[in-house]
Write an enzyme that holds these catalytic residues in place. Structure first.
Site, PDB file in Angstrom:
ATOM      1  N   GLN A  34       0.799  -1.229   0.000  1.00  0.00           N
ATOM      2  CA  GLN A  34       0.000   0.000   0.000  1.00  0.00           C
ATOM      3  C   GLN A  34       0.837   1.288   0.000  1.00  0.00           C
ATOM      4  O   GLN A  34       0.489   2.249  -0.656  1.00  0.00           O
ATOM      5  CB  GLN A  34      -0.942  -0.014   1.197  1.00  0.00           C
ATOM      6  CG  GLN A  34      -2.066  -1.036   1.056  1.00  0.00           C
ATOM      7  CD  GLN A  34      -3.089  -0.941   2.152  1.00  0.00           C
ATOM      8  OE1 GLN A  34      -3.081  -0.007   2.951  1.00  0.00           O
ATOM      9  NE2 GLN A  34      -3.984  -1.903   2.223  1.00  0.00           N
ATOM     10  N   THR A  57      -0.014  -0.086  -4.465  1.00  0.00           N
ATOM     11  CA  THR A  57      -1.457   0.055  -4.654  1.00  0.00           C
ATOM     12  C   THR A  57      -2.063   1.308  -4.036  1.00  0.00           C
ATOM     13  O   THR A  57      -3.147   1.718  -4.445  1.00  0.00           O
ATOM     14  CB  THR A  57      -2.182  -1.162  -4.062  1.00  0.00           C
ATOM     15  OG1 THR A  57      -1.800  -1.301  -2.678  1.00  0.00           O
ATOM     16  CG2 THR A  57      -1.811  -2.427  -4.819  1.00  0.00           C
ATOM     17  N   GLU A  58      -1.405   1.916  -3.040  1.00  0.00           N
ATOM     18  CA  GLU A  58      -2.042   3.030  -2.322  1.00  0.00           C
ATOM     19  C   GLU A  58      -0.964   3.982  -1.796  1.00  0.00           C
ATOM     20  O   GLU A  58      -0.697   4.045  -0.606  1.00  0.00           O
ATOM     21  CB  GLU A  58      -2.893   2.503  -1.158  1.00  0.00           C
ATOM     22  CG  GLU A  58      -3.961   1.502  -1.570  1.00  0.00           C
ATOM     23  CD  GLU A  58      -4.788   0.990  -0.400  1.00  0.00           C
ATOM     24  OE1 GLU A  58      -4.886   1.701   0.623  1.00  0.00           O
ATOM     25  OE2 GLU A  58      -5.331  -0.122  -0.514  1.00  0.00           O
ATOM     26  N   LEU A  59      -0.382   4.748  -2.695  1.00  0.00           N
ATOM     27  CA  LEU A  59       0.735   5.615  -2.334  1.00  0.00           C
ATOM     28  C   LEU A  59       0.258   6.989  -1.887  1.00  0.00           C
ATOM     29  O   LEU A  59      -0.541   7.638  -2.574  1.00  0.00           O
ATOM     30  CB  LEU A  59       1.680   5.764  -3.530  1.00  0.00           C
ATOM     31  CG  LEU A  59       2.828   6.762  -3.380  1.00  0.00           C
ATOM     32  CD1 LEU A  59       3.790   6.339  -2.267  1.00  0.00           C
ATOM     33  CD2 LEU A  59       3.569   6.920  -4.705  1.00  0.00           C
TER      34      LEU A  59
END
Length: 555
Positions: free
Chosen positions: A411, A441-443
């Site tokens: 993430q 996936t979630e920076l």
């Protein structure tokens, strides 16, 4: 006489010195002076049932004094039970934490600051075994002084027992920066390829990259355009901005089970269709996030599928299977990949209630319904922090059981941590050894409680450093920001575009990286055989020959 008989390199001498003469700055980590400084914090708001023995002979390594903890009932919140050794005095420098432990439960080793926010600086997660082992974690103590750099061991993740001994903290020298210094050369090697086009001899051929093969995208919050002029204008601007910076997307919330099916059988297909239509219109790859997430917040614990006792686990399994069979059939070919299970390490409520077999089942059912989709596991603190080892262990087990897992989601919510390429590289290498592609996936940067407290220029520097790091790593197959506009971001001021639409330095930096630095726009002359050849970034190219354009894909 010793030196005349043995040849010792300078590097070996330095390693020997670092190994044998590094000073332990933590007092009483081995409990040989009793339990002074050790403390068990049991959150009074939903405490665990636990037994603790401290500084007793026979509990430590080789029969020395140590600690033994037995967790009989879990705390209400997984981080609500913490075993804390004494505080230590630190400089602003890198340190290495080591400790010996054995047991039948996972633990998190965490370094955090003091009051008022107790900011987490670093963490690592380990699955203990019944044999004594030495565990370690590198961290940056970015605050100087006593009591502002504290080690805690989160031990409320699963029922079980553990024994611990020989906790030590040693100061390190500078981290080796050679790997990051070579990022540009690795990017050139990994992300470019030879491109050839047939033309007439001596004819000019123009090559222009129009879209990278490497997926770079964002979480999206889309709303239907319904005729309200002001809202429509904002929505059109948002979609246009997304297309300027990205070519890959994920619905931020609309496919999460409690959001998509808030009541049994009541599906919000119309809301999700906005994302499907947007992706199809703009030829974006779309990610499905997430099939299952066991979090007990946001009223998700009130969802009809959530098991509240072991008696309800069988029903949970039926609901989950139906969710997968119905929705993956519905969106086959629409979602290219899925986060099958989100945050299994940190939100393990479902597993603690019903068992870990449901993790395997979810992947098996998903693959049966849509064998074309890439199936990912997804969790946080496994690259942005050092909780990598336990993630590796979890995925290794799935691979050994031949579960159809196709990728690793990381993430990368950095919070207030620094971006350290050397540590990111080390963690990515551990995951890459599993042989699966890794997707960021979630920076984002900034803390969900305090917001973005870095100056905008520092935010831009963090994005550039991180993107150079992961784009230059061979196992990384894509990057998603978790939102880009302040008004649609879960972190206050966490976007790369301000609330009023102003581009922050981070937005300009990101755009320039993809469209000015990592791009190809050049002309080549066809040789005597009519072949025009260049070396360029992989992706979709606009090829112009004698004023005529064509598009080709280059992988």
């Amino acid at each position: 006489m010793f030196l005349s008989r043995f040849k010792i390199s300078a590097a070996a001498v330095l390693l020997f010195a670092a190994t044998n003469f590094a000073q332990n700055v933590l007092s009483n980590g081995n409990m040989e002076y009793g339990d002074g400084g050790w403390y068990l914090w049991n959150n009074p708001d939903g405490p665990a049932k636990v037994e603790l023995k401290l500084a007793e002979p026979g509990l430590g390594f080789d029969g020395s004094q140590g600690a033994k903890l037995v967790v009989k009932e879990l705390p209400k919140i997984w981080w609500g039970l913490q075993l804390q050794p004494p505080k230590f005095l630190a400089d602003s420098a890198y340190y290495k934490l080591t400790f010996k432990a054995k047991g039948n439960m996972p633990i998190n080793a965490v370094v955090q600051g003091g009051a008022p926010d107790y900011r987490q600086k670093e963490s690592a997660s380990f699955e203990l075994t019944d044999k004594w082992q030495t565990y370690s974690m590198t961290f940056l103590a970015d605050q100087k002084g006593y009591g502002v750099n504290n080690v805690t061991f989160h031990v409320g993740l699963k029922k079980g027992w553990l024994q611990m001994d020989d906790v030590a903290i040693e100061k390190l020298g500078s981290l080796n920066s050679d790997w990051y210094a070579a990022a540009d050369s690795r990017i050139d090697s990994l992300r470019k390829t030879k491109i050839t086009v047939k033309a007439n001899p001596d004819e000019q051929v123009h090559f222009k990259l129009t879209k990278h093969a490497f997926p770079f995208g964002t979480a999206l919050a889309l709303y239907k355009i319904e005729g309200n002029s002001k809202q429509d204008s904002i929505e059109k601007w948002f979609r246009s901005a997304a297309k300027k910076y990205f070519w890959y997307g994920v619905p931020e919330n609309q496919f999460k089970w409690p959001e998509y099916e808030p009541k049994k059988g009541k599906l919000k297909k119309e809301e999700l269709q906005e994302y499907i239509s947007f992706a199809e219109k703009n030829k974006w790859k779309l990610r499905g996030h997430a099939i299952m997430w066991g979090i007990q917040q946001y009223n998700y614990d009130k969802h009809f599928s959530n098991p509240t006792s072991p008696k309800e686990c069988k029903d949970f399994g039926k609901y989950l299977k139906l969710r997968i069979e119905r929705d993956l059939k519905e969106y086959k070919g629409k979602f290219a990949e899925y986060d099958v299970w989100n945050e299994p390490l940190h939100e393990a409520y479902t597993f603690n209630m019903c068992g870990w077999n449901w993790l395997d089942s979810a992947f098996i059912w998903a693959h049966q319904v849509d064998p074309t989709a890439k199936l990912f596991i997804n969790d946080y603190n496994v690259v942005a922090a050092g909780e990598t080892d336990r993630y590796v262990t979890l995925i290794q087990g799935m691979l050994k059981r031949k579960i159809p897992i196709h990728g690793i989601g990381v993430q990368c919510h950095f919070g207030l941590r620094p971006v350290v390429p050397e540590l990111i590289h080390e963690r990515l290498d551990k995951l890459a050894a599993l042989g699966l592609p890794i997707e960021v996936t979630e920076l984002d940067f900034g803390d969900w409680q305090v917001g973005m407290n870095d100056p905008e220029e520092v935010q831009a520097e963090k994005y550039e450093t991180f993107l150079r790091t992961v784009f230059s790593h061979p196992a990384v197959s894509g990057v998603l920001l978790w939102g880009f506009w302040d008004n649609h971001h879960w972190i206050k001021n966490g976007g790369i575009i301000a609330s009023d639409g102003r581009e922050k330095p981070a937005a300009k930096t990101i755009y320039n990286l993809w469209h000015k630095t990592w791009t190809t726009d050049t002309t080549a002359t066809a040789n005597a055989d009519g072949i025009a050849e260049i070396r360029g970034f992989k992706g979709v190219y606009e090829i112009t020959i004698d004023g005529k354009k064509q598009f080709i894909g280059v992988e």
